[in-house]
Design a protein around this motif. Structure first.
Motif, PDB file in Angstrom:
ATOM      1  N   MET A  47       0.820  -1.219   0.000  1.00 10.44           N
ATOM      2  CA  MET A  47       0.000   0.000   0.000  1.00 10.44           C
ATOM      3  C   MET A  47       0.854   1.270   0.000  1.00 10.44           C
ATOM      4  N   PRO A  48       1.886   1.354   0.825  1.00  4.90           N
ATOM      5  CA  PRO A  48       2.744   2.543   0.749  1.00  4.90           C
ATOM      6  C   PRO A  48       3.395   2.697  -0.633  1.00  4.90           C
ATOM      7  N   ALA A  49       3.745   1.571  -1.267  1.00  5.04           N
ATOM      8  CA  ALA A  49       4.341   1.642  -2.606  1.00  5.04           C
ATOM      9  C   ALA A  49       3.337   2.208  -3.606  1.00  5.04           C
ATOM     10  N   LEU A  50       2.074   1.778  -3.516  1.00  7.69           N
ATOM     11  CA  LEU A  50       1.048   2.280  -4.430  1.00  7.69           C
ATOM     12  C   LEU A  50       0.791   3.776  -4.228  1.00  7.69           C
ATOM     13  N   ALA A  51       0.953   4.238  -3.005  1.00  3.09           N
ATOM     14  CA  ALA A  51       0.706   5.648  -2.710  1.00  3.09           C
ATOM     15  C   ALA A  51       1.947   6.519  -2.938  1.00  3.09           C
ATOM     16  N   LEU A  89      -4.714   4.358  -0.076  1.00  2.00           N
ATOM     17  CA  LEU A  89      -4.399   3.937   1.295  1.00  2.00           C
ATOM     18  C   LEU A  89      -5.669   3.629   2.099  1.00  2.00           C
ATOM     19  N   GLY A  90      -6.810   4.074   1.598  1.00  2.00           N
ATOM     20  CA  GLY A  90      -8.084   3.788   2.263  1.00  2.00           C
ATOM     21  C   GLY A  90      -8.682   2.449   1.876  1.00  2.00           C
ATOM     22  N   LEU A  91      -8.039   1.701   0.973  1.00  2.00           N
ATOM     23  CA  LEU A  91      -8.594   0.427   0.519  1.00  2.00           C
ATOM     24  C   LEU A  91      -8.908  -0.540   1.665  1.00  2.00           C
ATOM     25  N   PRO A  92      -8.016  -0.739   2.645  1.00  2.00           N
ATOM     26  CA  PRO A  92      -8.378  -1.646   3.750  1.00  2.00           C
ATOM     27  C   PRO A  92      -9.630  -1.190   4.503  1.00  2.00           C
TER      28      PRO A  92
END
Length: 181
Positions: A47-51, A89-92
């Motif tokens: 997730m940090p990588a995607l953001a 980052l809100g996906l979860p």
């Protein structure tokens, strides 16, 4: 005040739930989201990588493709929309919101049962039936925890409900009464 990813999650969760409901795909979408969530939990750096601004859009698209490779169109579109809106980052939190809505719609409740010794299969089944009746649920997912410090009895936790019938708690209450009197 800016809307955070966690604040926006119910909007996305509700929209996904309603779209899945319209397509009669609630169970399928729920299963796909569980798979996506398992990948997220197994790969904390994803997730940090995607953001991150350090990856190219091509790399991010590749990662999103890997994340949703077994998912249907609704889940893939959700991830794409979150990414496009800067809310990945809100996906979860969106997955959790959808899961809560799905559980409510299907009458499912999760509960944690703590005992001093492991439950037998028959005891676990009886506990499941008793909890379904007590919690007015169609199905109950039980997670059992063995904690010898409870000495005996059972403690059940489900959402904001706690039923504590453990010997440890009874002894603690008795001690408090003795000390205050």
């Amino acid at each position: 005040m800016a809307v955070t990813d966690r604040d926006a999650a119910p909007r996305y969760g509700k929209a996904l739930f309603e779209a899945a409901q319209d397509q009669q795909a609630l169970s399928a979408v729920s299963a796909q989201l569980a798979q996506v969530n398992a990948v997220i939990e197994a790969t904390p750096e994803l997730m940090p990588a995607l953001a991150s601004n350090n990856l190219t859009q091509t790399d991010k698209t590749t990662l999103m493709g890997l994340l949703t490779q077994d998912a249907g169109d609704l889940v893939k579109h959700l991830v794409q929309i979150l990414m496009a809106n800067g809310r990945i980052l809100g996906l979860p939190a969106v997955i959790q919101d959808f899961s809560d809505r799905f559980d409510e719609a299907t009458g499912h409740v999760d509960a944690t049962v703590t005992t001093a010794v492991p439950l037998t299969e028959a005891q676990a089944q009886a506990m499941n039936q008793a909890l379904a009746k007590q919690l007015k649920a169609k199905t109950v997912g039980i997670t059992t925890v063995v904690d010898p410090s409870v000495i005996g009895g059972v403690k059940v936790q489900s959402s904001d409900l706690v039923i504590d019938g453990t010997v440890k708690t009874r002894l603690s209450k008795l001690r408090q009464q003795l000390l205050t009197n």
